[in-house]
Design a protein around this motif. Structure first.
Motif, PDB file in Angstrom:
ATOM      1  N   GLY A 171       0.812  -1.206   0.000  1.00 18.68           N
ATOM      2  CA  GLY A 171       0.000   0.000   0.000  1.00 18.68           C
ATOM      3  C   GLY A 171       0.846   1.257   0.000  1.00 18.68           C
ATOM      4  O   GLY A 171       0.581   2.213  -0.747  1.00 18.68           O
ATOM      5  N   HIS A 174       2.318   2.626  -3.246  1.00 18.86           N
ATOM      6  CA  HIS A 174       1.420   3.331  -4.174  1.00 18.86           C
ATOM      7  C   HIS A 174       1.169   4.781  -3.757  1.00 18.86           C
ATOM      8  O   HIS A 174       0.419   5.487  -4.441  1.00 18.86           O
ATOM      9  CB  HIS A 174       0.091   2.585  -4.281  1.00 18.86           C
ATOM     10  N   ILE A 188      -5.450  -0.097  -1.173  1.00 14.60           N
ATOM     11  CA  ILE A 188      -4.561  -1.021  -1.878  1.00 14.60           C
ATOM     12  C   ILE A 188      -4.022  -2.075  -0.918  1.00 14.60           C
ATOM     13  O   ILE A 188      -3.934  -3.264  -1.237  1.00 14.60           O
ATOM     14  CB  ILE A 188      -3.400  -0.252  -2.541  1.00 14.60           C
ATOM     15  N   SER A 229      -4.565   2.740 -10.497  1.00 13.62           N
ATOM     16  CA  SER A 229      -3.744   3.261  -9.394  1.00 13.62           C
ATOM     17  C   SER A 229      -3.316   4.704  -9.626  1.00 13.62           C
ATOM     18  O   SER A 229      -2.187   5.086  -9.342  1.00 13.62           O
ATOM     19  CB  SER A 229      -2.510   2.373  -9.179  1.00 13.62           C
ATOM     20  N   GLU A 258      -9.771   1.361  -7.658  1.00 14.92           N
ATOM     21  CA  GLU A 258      -9.097   0.680  -6.550  1.00 14.92           C
ATOM     22  C   GLU A 258      -9.253   1.410  -5.223  1.00 14.92           C
ATOM     23  O   GLU A 258      -9.107   0.802  -4.162  1.00 14.92           O
ATOM     24  CB  GLU A 258      -7.607   0.500  -6.877  1.00 14.92           C
TER      25      GLU A 258
END
Length: 292
Positions: A171, A174, A188, A229, A258
Motif C-alpha cells: 500500500g 502506491h 490497496i 492506481s 481501486e
C-alpha cells in the motif's frame, strides 16, 4: 546433503541454514534481493510499450528477472525455488487471471449500479500499452512483494507478521502515484496486498498472484478504461470514469476504482475467503521454502 556447484559446497553454504540469528540473515537477504529486483523492475519500466514486439521485449525482460531470482536463490539458499514451479504455471496463471478479471468486472458493475460511474464506448483502443504495463506489474511486483518480501518475512517472523507487513508495504508503495491519498493506499493494502498474498499462501507458488495482478490491471485499464492506481489512462476498449460530484469514497476519485468502496468490499471478501482456504489447507504453518 551437500551439493557441489562450480566448486561451491551449497549444502554447507546456504545462507538461511537453521541456527542463531536466522531471522536477521533472512531480513538481510530480503533487503539485498529487494534492492536488486526493484532496480531491475525500474529498468523494465523504461522499455517502450506500444507494439506487440514491445510486449515480447517486456515479457523477455521479466522472464530474465525471474531467472536471475531463481539463480540467486539456488546459490544463496541451496534450492530451486518451488514458488516458481513451471509445471503448475499455466493453470495457476489462468485461474489467477480469471479471478482478477472477474473481480474488476464486479467492481465496475457495482460502481455503475450505485450511480457513481459512467461507461462510454466501445472505442477500439489498442491494447498493447496496457498489456505491457500489466505484464511488468504482474510479474515484477509479485516477485518483489510476495516471493521476496513476504517469503523471507515469513521465514524470519512467521505468517501473520509477514502477511501484514507486506500488505502495508504494498500500500505504501502506491503513495507516490498520481492522485494517491492515505485512503487509497490503505485500500490497496487491504483489497490487493492481502488478496495477492492470499493466493500465494494458498498455492505456495507465485503464478496465481501474477495472473490475478496482471489481469486486474489489464481489465481495469484496457477493457474498462479506468485509471489504474492513479496513472493516466491508456488507449482502451471502453472508458469508465466517476460522474461529476460523485463522492470520492464511493467512486475512488482520480485514483480510480481501486480506491472505491465497492473495490474494498469485493477485494476484502475474496481475500478473506482465500486466506481461510489457505488456513484450512494448513499453509499458515507450512513455508513455501520449507525444503531448505
Amino acid at each position: 546433503m551437500a551439493t557441489d556447484i562450480g566448486g561451491l559446497d551449497i549444502g554447507d553454504r546456504r545462507f538461511l541454514h537453521p541456527g542463531p540469528l536466522r531471522w536477521l540473515r533472512s531480513v538481510g537477504w530480503m533487503v539485498l534481493l529487494f534492492l536488486v529486483f526493484t532496480g531491475i523492475y525500474g529498468g523494465v519500466q523504461f522499455l517502450p510499450k506500444s507494439t506487440p514486439l514491445d510486449a515480447l521485449k517486456v515479457l523477455a525482460a521479466c522472464v530474465a528477472g525471474f531467472a536471475v531470482y531463481a539463480g540467486a536463490v539456488r546459490l544463496a539458499e541451496g534450492r530451486w525455488p518451488p514458488e516458481l514451479k513451471l509445471s503448475d504455471a499455466p493453470l495457476d496463471l489462468l485461474v489467477g487471471a480469471a479471478v482478477g478479471a472477474l473481480i474488476m468486472a464486479l467492481v465496475i458493475a457495482a460502481l455503475c449500479l450505485i450511480g457513481v460511474y459512467r461507461i462510454s464506448g466501445p472505442h477500439g483502443g489498442s491494447p498493447w500499452q496496457m498489456l505491457n504495463i500489466a505484464i511488468q506489474s504482474g510479474m515484477m511486483e509479485e516477485l518483489v512483494f510476495r516471493a521476496i518480501l513476504m517469503r523471507l518475512l515469513m521465514r524470519a517472523f512467521g505468517v501473520w507478521p509477514a502477511l501484514i507487513a507486506q500488505a502495508a508495504l504494498f500500500g505504501a508503495a502506491h503513495l507516490a502515484n498520481p492522485g494517491a491519498t492515505v485512503v487509497s493506499s490503505v485500500a490497496i493494502m487491504i483489497e490487493a496486498g492481502f488478496l495477492l498474498a492470499a493466493f500465494y499462501l494458498l498455492s505456495n507458488r507465485l503464478w496465481m498472484s501474477v495472473g490475478l495482478h496482471a489481469a486486474w490491471n489489464f481489465a481495469q485499464g484496457w477493457l474498462w478504461g479506468a485509471s489504474v492506481s492513479g496513472t493516466p489512462r491508456t488507449p482502451s476498449l471502453f472508458i469508465s470514469e466517476p460522474k461529476p460530484g460523485a463522492p470520492e469514497f464511493l467512486s475512488g476519485g482520480a485514483f480510480g476504482p481501486e480506491a472505491s468502496l465497492p473495490c474494498m468490499i469485493v477485494g476484502t471478501l475474496v481475500a478473506a475467503l482465500v486466506l481461510w482456504m489457505a488456513w484450512k489447507k494448513g499453509n499458515f504453518k507450512a513455508r513455501p521454502d520449507a525444503t531448505v
